[in-house]
Each structure stands twice: as C-alpha cells, then as structure tokens.
Design an enzyme around this catalytic site. Structure first.
Site, PDB file in Angstrom:
ATOM      1  N   LEU A  63      -9.699  30.635 -39.059  1.00 13.36           N
ATOM      2  CA  LEU A  63      -9.311  30.871 -40.436  1.00 13.36           C
ATOM      3  C   LEU A  63      -8.884  29.551 -41.096  1.00 13.36           C
ATOM      4  CD1 LEU A  63      -9.059  33.138 -42.452  1.00 13.36           C
ATOM      5  CD2 LEU A  63      -6.682  33.445 -41.740  1.00 13.36           C
ATOM      6  N   ASP A 122     -11.883  36.968 -34.359  1.00 11.72           N
ATOM      7  CA  ASP A 122     -11.210  35.678 -34.514  1.00 11.72           C
ATOM      8  C   ASP A 122     -11.957  34.573 -33.779  1.00 11.72           C
ATOM      9  OD1 ASP A 122      -8.657  34.336 -35.457  1.00 11.72           O
ATOM     10  OD2 ASP A 122      -8.761  33.729 -33.356  1.00 11.72           O
ATOM     11  N   ASP A 138       0.813  -1.213   0.000  1.00  6.75           N
ATOM     12  CA  ASP A 138       0.000   0.000   0.000  1.00  6.75           C
ATOM     13  C   ASP A 138       0.851   1.270   0.000  1.00  6.75           C
ATOM     14  OD1 ASP A 138      -2.093  -1.741   0.043  1.00  6.75           O
ATOM     15  OD2 ASP A 138      -3.270  -0.602   1.493  1.00  6.75           O
TER      16      ASP A 138
END
Lengths: 553, 423
Positions: free
Chosen positions: A426, A290, A36
């Site tokens: 674009l 944009d 563990d």
C-alpha cells in the site's frame, strides 16, 4: 596470490575448530603460531558461547623456530590431555605450521595416549573452512566407527524398527557451532519428526560426545541437515553401515512437505497426520491480497549452496518472486547450483570474491537481495533491501528468540524476514500516486525505508565482535572525512525549544564534530544546558570539556 | 619459573616470567587502527587465508566497501618457488594500485607464512618502489605472530617509517610524540604544548604518511604509547633524545608526561601548573565519582596490549583499586621504568603467559574485574567474573586530562552493569 578484502570462509582449521567446539569431550590441539588464537572469539563473541572452544594452540614464535617446535607440540599435547581429559583428541595444524612439517598428528599417535587420536590433514593453501569442517567430522566418525559391525537389519529402517518393537529412529547430522540457525533448526526438525513418529537417535556434531558418535549405526537412517558439513559423512555411512540418508533439506513449505514424504517413505510411516498438524501461515499470507505487491519482485540470492538452493525454491514457488541471479561460495556444490541456475534460466555465480558479487548485484539491480552478511553490506551500499539467509554468521544470527529456518515454523520465520525489508504494497502505491507530496520526495522516503531495512537485518554494521568495540569506541580518526552525522543538527540551527541562542565558538564547534556522531547530539545538548545554567552565551572548547567533566559519560 | 629480577630497584615489583600458551592477537591487529590513523595508507598483508580471516574477525569493519587494507592470500603455487611468489606479489600490487589511485603509501605486511617461506618483503618493497616510482611510497614491516603480538605491530610499522623521516635541520629542536593517539587527543595536547611554548610538536604516526615528521639531534621524543620501544631505539639512532616519563594516562600520568616535556624544554614547573590547572582540576572532579565506584575493588590484567602497567598504575593510584595479578606480554624496560617506579611495590607482575595456569590463578583469586581479550571475556563472565575487553582500551581515546574520567568509566561500567542486573 589472490587479493582478498573480505572472505566468506576462514581457513580449513577453523572448520576443524567448529567441529570440536560443537561437540562434548573432544579437544583439538592446533599447531599454530601466536595470534591464531584469535579464532576463539568467533565462538565466544559471535555465538556468545559461555565456554571457550576446546582448542589448545602451540603458539610458537620466532625464538621457537630455531629450537625444536616438535617438542613444543608434544608438550602441548601432553598438557592438554592431562588437563582436559578428552574422550578423543583431534590434532591439526594451521597454515604456518603446515610449512614447518612437524607432523603433529604422527607425534600425537606416538605418544601412547589411551584415547583415539585423529590426525587431520587440513591443506591451508588449497582448502577452506566448510571443507575443513566436513573433513574433520568425516575423519572423526570414520575413526570412531572403524571396524564396527554393521547392525542386523540395517538398510531397511521400517523392518528393523518393527523387528525391534520401537519407533524408527534417525540421526540428525550436520549442525555445528557457527552454523546458520542450527540451534533452532535442530529443535524444529526434532519436533517435526516426532509428529511423524520418528525418534531422533542423536544429533551430531552439535552436542555429541565421541561415545555418541560410536552409536551412529544404531539409528535406522541419517538425515543430512547441512550437506556442506555432513554430506561426505552421510555418503560414507550409507556405504559402510547401510544407513539410508534423507536428501531433502526442509527449508520452505514445499521442501518441508517433501522432507516429510521422504522420511515417511523411508521409515514406512503415514505422512498424513504430520502434514495435518503443520502450522504454517506462509501459504495463506502469500495468497492474501496484501502480498500482491510481492509478485515478480526481482531477487538476487547468494550464500552457501544449501541455503541458496532452498531460498531459490521458496522465492519462486512460495513468494512469487523472480530469481534474477544466484550464486554460492561453496565450490564443493557448484555443480548442483549450476544445474539449478540453468533450470531457472540464469547464470550461476560461483565465487568467493565478494567484489564480483557486488558487481553482479549492481549489474542486475534486483529489488531484494537474499545473502550473507557480505551481501547485506553490498545491498546497503546500493540502497537495496536485503535479508540474511546464510553463513558467514554475525552476532545477530544468534537471536535470543526462537527463529529456525527449517520446518514449518522456519517457513514462517523466513516469510517475515524476507518481507519486512520490503516496503509494504500500500505504501508503495501511495508513493507512486502522490509523488509530488513533499513527504514522499526522495530524501524523505529513502531514509525511513532504509531504517526499516537495517532494523530488520540487524545493526550494528559490525560483522564480527571486535567491531563492536571499534564501532562503540571512536577510532583514532573518528573525525575522518565521510563520517556520517545524521543525528547532528546543523550548527546554525538553534533547537526550537531553545529561545536563548547560544553561540558556539568555531573552535568549539570543530571540537564537537570530533565526537562520534551517535553521541554528538547528546554532547551538544549537555554542553548547551551546562552553559545556560551558568548564564554563558558563548561556548568555548573549555566549556565543552567543563560540561563533559560535569555530566560524565 | 620465578626469577627474582636481579639488579632491580628495590621498590619495583618482582617479576615472574612465564612461557606457554598465549591468548592474544598477533601484530596484524595493529592495522585495524593504523589504516584509519594514516588516511593515505594502504596495508597489504602478504599471508594466508588465516591472516585475512583474522583481520576480518578482529576488525569487523565491514561497513567499508573497500577498506584500506587487504590480504594477498598465498596459494599452493606461491609456495612452490620464491621467484613465482615475487612475480605474483608484483602482479597483485600492480592491480591494487591500478584499482586504488587514492593510495599514497603502501605497506607490505609480512606474516607468519611469508616469513617461514622467506619471502623478503623489504627487498620486494624496494623493487616495487622502483617500478612504481614517485606516485606511491612502498614500505614493508612485519606483523607476523612469530615476531609480534597485538600492539607490537604498530612498533614494527613505525620503525619502518623511521628511515624515511626527513632530517630536522641542525640547531632546530622539536618534540616528537610517538605512538597512535586519537586525533581529538592530539589536538588537546597540541593546544597544551602551544600554551607552554613547546614546539614544534609532531606526531608519529602522522595523520597522512605524506606528512612525515622530521627527526634529528634536536628531536626530543615523548612516548605516548607503551608499545613503541623499537621505534624509539630507531629514532635515537637518528640522534633523537628520549624524554623519560610515565604515560599520559590519568591526571598524574598526564601531568608527569607534560612536566617531563617541559623539563626538557626548560619551561618552569610553575608555568606548567598554571597551564594545566583548569583541565587537571576538572579531570580530578570528573574522576572523583568513579573513585567512589572503583575504590577498593580488585582488578587483574591478562597480558594483551602492553597498556597493562600504566593502566594498573592509574587505577591503583588515582582510583584506589587493588591490583591482583598484572600480566604483560613483554616488559620493555627502555620505556617502562618510570611506570614501574609508580606501580605499588607488592604488585604481582607476570611477563609472558601460560594461559591455563594463569586462568587457574585468576579463578582462585576471583578479582572484581579482569581485563582480557575477546576470546576469554564471555567465558569468564559465564564463570561469574566481571571483565573488560582490553581491545577497547586500545581503540578508545583514553590519554590526557579530558579523557581521564572516560578511562575510569570504562572500568566502572562493567561493575555497574553487574550491580544493576537482577540475575
């Protein structure tokens, strides 16, 4: 039984470890079997913490089960207190130890330590990591504040601060080790509060000592930064110490403004100067032409409840996306998330089964996924851009740079993080317009687009540090089928700069394919250079290894 | 705590035994490479959320949509009664097999919680085998931290395969290499054995569980990994003979390993020298550059993978390193004696671990490089100690002549890095 491939959360004792590892002068003794202790690597490798988490394990094995595991617990407790001298001791057990019923908490309480001992109940078979963290923090605070008086004037931050002739002060509660961007959120929120005229009294659990926790009631109010961790503690503090709590989580421009208003109202301050100082580019960037292409992008959101709810608001109000689906693995906040989903008009997915999330993403085919590291993998497989917004964390969620999610700077960071994986407007138009261009055929375009996306959300693919080793070092089947070889030119293609065609013997060629793809190109070049220098025309397996020995790695 | 190892050969190092806190993985970690080695296998861990979290954290191979391992996470109701837990397991296996028709062999892997509630996976595997018939082979083994640490999980897995190995026909002989090797290393060794006329050569684990190697009184065993002691015992119980040898790490180890096999086969040493001359020479040459970097440097090992002794032997004898404390999780004399004989006699050998005390000794000793687990590496680096992750030594092809220099390089790189950085 529940079949799990990957999990969003660890067991509850991992949550307890996160609290211990966040704090100073606290130590956790975990009754747990050998193995563990793997959990240490979450802290030392993912968060790159320089110190070991303050956790000691009993590490019992089969031979101990026949004997007295309770004695083992006592030995570890005594040694731990002696060696680390913590101000407070947390005692808990992992799943297997829970079955042994050794009651390590009771054992610790009976050992007469002169420090507070907090016995944790962490039901491993019903609860999970976030619950364990929340419960541990709550128990720690409760036990350290038990019996303390309510300060004079508590409940009215503004009046109390004025009466004491000081600025109002708040506690920031919830940031923890392995939390998503907690490190920078705390800095950002502290700065924001300062512009508002509020002092941060203390931050907890991150960086706090037990002595600090005892000073919690001295603050005028609490700010619950991460409800998954601190909600139950904040509610308790409100009830017991009349400390009001701020409910808004300041992720996104709108939420940060709301947060400023909420704090200002609570502290009796004017929010205008702080808002005037806000430096966020998100609103303008989102309005700039944009960003037109972002309009109505279909997004799917999944993660912890806090980050999902914040992301949903930002997506809709601040980027103009359409939220087509959302969900969380935080069952504790399922109600809140369902309400939000209903408001948006989608169905909430409350699950910790990542295959169910994958199925939902595939069904909705969104244009952007905002999720955890799991969703990043899901999105990658489905070829969908993705940004990470929430735990479970990855080494890349601890960037070297300042990258908060909260406050106005956090909004800037989030704008970049979400928009970069998407193809810019674009470019998208060009591809649509000139679809015939060979450069824009599917294969050509898809590759760079995906490269951008993975560069943004972070490589390597490993979600945990062990993977770094696994990824770097070829595993036993590094030549397994499906091994991708993008950087490896076809064997028959001579390199343009190479007029003298070297022939690879089929066996040597096969051997070369066993070298992991990410270094295969280099191995090929080195071997060919080596052969050419020696005037060889054929490359055999031996040539390959002679070259390897010659060049080293 | 010091116990002089009575009855030891005088030349072998004295061994200190320690018990206390450990920092190592449990045997479940073996699944990380076993599921890749055996491509038609699937490993179903029957355990808790912790087991699933360990696999995810240690493996971290989330690139796979559905890896060839998963966890059947025990819930509260599974703890209520074993009948229910068995029913639940049957359901999970049924669903898994329906979902993954590609599974040829299914390993049910026991864990700490499954053992503590006494869920008998061997019986469950037999029951499920009946239910699912020929299509899939169902096996069980333990990767529990109660029984195994780290690489020991491979030993328990291979041991579970032994009863299924077909019988090697009488009067036939074969060489069985035991312990996972990278495919590329297997191929190199296969070519060398071919050249020596040693064969047929088989490997355990095989690349596909469907192609289990045969075993019988004509089988000679060569251990490729230092963590396969129980498997070797099980194979010997089926009549096989162990060829004692150091492990094939470095030029010396690889030569000795091949020589040992040749000896059992009656192949003349001169023939072996001739066959290995070229690869051994280039390995020597490639090693030379690392000897310069490593020579005189001091290395310590924290106990983790069981590879510590052969690695220490290689680094001391072939790279000129000095060994500080060399810790091993457990000392398996069945297969480690030839290595112990080669280890510098003054090596400070520790079996087991008491983490904090060991770290105190390490801090006092301050070796040039320390081999340790992932949980300790960064904290030790932060204390100014250079480290090497032990897990990488398990995942990387390091055996054989053509990997000898790669192995040295794994230790040279952290030192090199420390030298390059200006801070």
């Amino acid at each position: 039984m529940e079949l799990t491939v990957w999990t969003y959360e660890g067991p509850p004792h991992i949550g307890a470890m996160r609290i211990a590892a966040s704090m100073e002068a606290v130590h956790l003794v975990l009754h747990a079997p050998l193995g563990d202790s793997y959990a240490d690597l979450l802290f030392t490798m993912i968060a790159r913490s320089a110190g070991r988490p303050p956790v000691s394990y009993t590490g019992f094995q089969a031979r101990d089960l026949g004997g007295d595991t309770a004695q083992l617990v006592k030995t570890r407790l005594a040694e731990t207190v002696e060696r680390f001298k913590p101000q407070a001791l947390l005692v808990g057990e992992a799943c297997t130890a829970e079955l042994l019923q050794d009651q390590p908490g009771a054992l610790a309480e009976g050992m007469g330590f002169d420090i507070p001992v907090i016995s944790l109940e962490l039901p491993a078979f019903t609860r999970k990591e976030a619950w364990g963290a929340s419960e541990t923090f709550h128990q720690l605070v409760r036990s350290l504040l038990n019996g303390r008086p309510v300060p004079q004037g508590a409940g009215d931050p503004s009046a109390r601060a004025k009466a004491e002739g000081r600025r109002p002060r708040a506690n920031l509660l919830g940031p923890t080790a392995l939390g998503f961007r907690c490190r920078d959120d705390v800095i950002e929120v502290t700065k924001l509060l300062d512009t508002l005229g509020v002092d941060v009294h203390l931050v907890a659990p991150a960086g706090a000592t037990p002595a600090d926790l005892a000073r919690i009631p001295e603050a005028d109010f609490n700010i619950c930064l991460y409800p998954e961790i601190a909600h139950s503690t904040c509610v308790w503090l409100e009830r017991m110490f009349k400390q009001p709590r701020v409910r808004t989580v300041p992720i996104g421009v709108g939420a940060t403004r709301d947060f400023v208003f909420e704090v200002a109202r609570l502290a009796g301050l004017d929010p205008a100067p702080a808002l005037a100082q806000a430096r966020t580019r998100l609103p303008w960037f989102s309005r700039s032409v944009d960003s037109t292409y972002l309009t109505g992008k279909r997004v799917f959101i999944f993660g912890d409840a806090t980050h999902v709810m914040a992301a949903a608001r930002m997506a809709r109000e601040e980027l103009g996306f359409d939220v087509v689906g959302l969900g969380t693995y935080s069952r504790e906040f399922a109600r809140e998330l369902r309400a939000l989903a209903e408001d948006i008009g989608v169905e909430a997915l409350i699950t910790d089964d990542y295959l169910a999330v994958e199925a939902r993403v595939a069904e909705l085919h969104p244009e952007l996924v905002l999720g955890t590291q799991m969703e990043r993998h899901i999105a990658k497989r489905l070829g969908i851009p993705c940004a990470v917004i929430s735990s479970p964390v990855h080494v890349q969620d601890f960037p070297a740079r300042y990258a908060p999610q909260m406050g106005f700077e956090g909004a800037n960071v989030i704008f970049d993080t979400w928009v970069h994986p998407l193809m810019m407007g674009l470019e998208e138009h060009l591809i649509t317009m000139f679809r015939e261009d060979v450069e824009f055929n599917d294969g050509e375009v898809a590759a760079p687009a995906r490269a951008v996306q993975s560069a943004e959300v972070g490589e390597p693919d490993a979600a945990a540090p062990g993977a770094a080793a696994a990824a770097k070092a070829p595993g036993p089947n590094d030549s397994a089928p499906g091994d991708p070889a993008p950087s490896d030119p076809a064997p028959s293609d001579p390199t343009p700069s190479d007029p003298t065609a070297l022939r690879w013997e089929p066996d040597a060629e096969k051997e070369l394919r066993k070298i992991p793809f990410f270094v295969r190109g280099k191995a090929r070049r080195n071997t060919e250079n080596f052969a050419r220098e020696r005037g060889l025309t054929e490359i055999s397996i031996d040539t390959l290894y002679e070259a390897k020995a010659h060049f080293g790695r | 705590m010091t116990a002089a190892a009575s009855g030891d050969c005088a030349a072998t190092p004295e061994i200190h035994h320690e018990r206390g806190e450990r920092q190592t993985f449990c045997g479940l970690a073996g699944i990380v490479w076993l599921h890749r080695k055996m491509q038609d296998s699937f490993f179903l861990v029957v355990g808790s959320r912790t087991c699933a979290h360990l696999m995810q954290s240690a493996a971290g191979v989330m690139i796979f949509a559905e890896p060839r391992f998963g966890t059947a996470v025990l819930q509260d109701r599974d703890l209520a009664g074993l009948a229910d837990a068995n029913d639940e397991l049957d359901r999970v296996v049924r669903e898994l097999l329906a979902r993954r028709p590609d599974i040829g062999s299914l390993f049910l892997v026991a864990t700490c919680p499954s053992e503590v509630i006494k869920l008998d996976l061997d019986t469950a595997a037999a029951r499920l085998q009946q239910a699912h018939g020929e299509r899939v082979r169902i096996l069980a083994y333990s990767g529990s931290g109660l029984d195994t640490c780290f690489t020991q999980g491979e030993d328990t897995c291979l041991q579970a395969l032994v009863p299924l190995l077909p019988e090697l026909p009488t009067l036939q002989r074969s060489l069985l290499i035991v312990g996972s090797l990278a495919d590329v290393v297997e191929d190199q060794f296969t070519r060398l054995f071919d050249r020596l006329g040693i064969g047929p050569v088989h490997f355990l684990p095989p690349r596909r569980v469907a192609d289990l190697p045969p075993v019988g009184p004509g089988t000679f065993l060569l251990a490729a990994q230092p963590f396969v002691g129980e498997t070797i015992d099980a194979l010997r119980a089926r009549g096989a003979h162990l060829i004692e040898s150091p492990f094939p790490l470095g030029v010396e180890g690889t030569r000795a390993w091949l020589m040992a096999a040749a000896g059992a086969w009656g192949v003349a040493p001169e023939l072996v020298e001739e066959a290995i001359a070229a690869p051994a020479a280039r390995a020597e040459k490639a090693l030379a550059r690392y000897r310069e970097q490593l020579g005189g440097k001091r290395i310590s090992f924290l106990p983790d993978s069981q590879l510590e002794i052969p690695l220490g032997r290689f680094l001391a004898r072939e790279c000129g390193m000095q060994i500080g404390e060399l810790g091993v999780p457990y000392l398996d004399r069945r297969i480690m004696e030839p290595e112990l004989a080669l280890l510098p006699a003054d090596t400070q050998l520790t079996e087991g671990q008491d983490l904090e005390r060991q770290l105190d000794r390490l801090r006092a000793d301050r070796p040039d490089i320390t081999v340790c687990g992932l949980g300790l590496a960064n904290p030790l680096e932060a204390e100014g100690l250079t480290t090497k992750w032990s897990i990488e030594l398990v995942f990387t092809p390091i055996q054989g002549f053509d990997q000898a220099a790669d192995l040295a390089e794994l230790f040279a790189r952290p030192l090199n890095r420390r030298q390059r950085l200006a801070f």
